[in-house]
Scaffold this motif. Sequence first.
Motif, short mmCIF file in Angstrom:
data_model
loop_
_atom_site.label_atom_id
_atom_site.label_comp_id
_atom_site.label_asym_id
_atom_site.label_seq_id
_atom_site.Cartn_x
_atom_site.Cartn_y
_atom_site.Cartn_z
N THR A 199 33.36 -11.49 22.03
CA THR A 199 32.59 -11.27 23.25
C THR A 199 31.11 -11.02 22.97
O THR A 199 30.28 -11.27 23.81
CB THR A 199 33.15 -10.07 24.04
N HIS A 248 48.03 -22.19 30.08
CA HIS A 248 47.58 -21.18 29.12
C HIS A 248 48.60 -21.04 28.00
O HIS A 248 49.80 -21.02 28.24
CB HIS A 248 47.42 -19.81 29.81
N ASP A 296 34.33 -15.81 24.49
CA ASP A 296 34.44 -15.70 25.93
C ASP A 296 33.45 -16.65 26.60
O ASP A 296 32.54 -17.17 25.95
CB ASP A 296 34.26 -14.26 26.40
N PRO A 297 33.60 -16.93 27.90
CA PRO A 297 32.75 -17.93 28.56
C PRO A 297 31.25 -17.62 28.51
O PRO A 297 30.43 -18.53 28.38
CB PRO A 297 33.26 -17.93 30.00
N ALA A 298 30.87 -16.35 28.62
CA ALA A 298 29.43 -16.01 28.59
C ALA A 298 28.84 -16.31 27.21
O ALA A 298 27.73 -16.86 27.11
CB ALA A 298 29.24 -14.54 28.93
N GLN A 309 35.36 -22.95 21.55
CA GLN A 309 35.44 -22.51 22.94
C GLN A 309 36.58 -21.53 23.17
O GLN A 309 36.44 -20.57 23.92
CB GLN A 309 35.58 -23.71 23.87
N ASN A 310 37.72 -21.74 22.51
CA ASN A 310 38.84 -20.81 22.72
C ASN A 310 38.72 -19.55 21.88
O ASN A 310 39.52 -18.64 22.02
CB ASN A 310 40.17 -21.51 22.44
N PHE A 314 30.03 -18.49 25.08
CA PHE A 314 30.06 -19.94 24.91
C PHE A 314 28.85 -20.59 25.57
O PHE A 314 28.23 -21.49 24.99
CB PHE A 314 31.36 -20.51 25.48
N ALA A 315 28.50 -20.13 26.76
CA ALA A 315 27.31 -20.68 27.44
C ALA A 315 26.05 -20.38 26.63
O ALA A 315 25.15 -21.22 26.55
CB ALA A 315 27.19 -20.09 28.84
#
Length: 162
Positions: free
Chosen positions: A140, A39, A78-80, A74-75, A82-83
């Motif tokens: 987000t 990280h 947040d992951p949600a 991507q960075n 990004f999906a």
Amino acid sequence: MTTHRLRGLADSEPAARPRPAHRVARRRPQVRDLPPAGHNVVQLLGPPSERQLTGRLNAILEVLGGRRAAAQVQNLVDPALFARLLTHSRLPSTRHRIGTLHLCQPTDLALEAATTIRSGPRVLALAARFKRTRTGWVCTRFHLLAPRLGPARAVPVRPSAA
């Protein structure tokens, strides 16, 4: 009248030394202060500037328009989100311009932005929320609000009984 005269230093008298500049003692990083392996941590001084936020919103819009690979943001999200960007239907690939950014910081860890997007003849509204994490500010929420499609319906007005 008084006369003044400078006297020289005696052989045993030391010369005045200049005072050293003020030094700040730096603390060595402890193991608990370090991020997990792999990280990167940026110094979190405060929220990003309007220019940085506009650049991030522009990058997400370019992913939605198909002019940028989703992996490039991507960075920044947040992951949600990004999906959702990976599965989202593409916008028309016309050029867009971001209008004046309106910012609100409801807490120290959150930042909300709203603006308009000019895409060809259309004007869209954009609302986004950024959250402060250990690795920086990430988006987000990202909502692009398009106007309704189709004809506008007229609401019937009933005459008042008088």
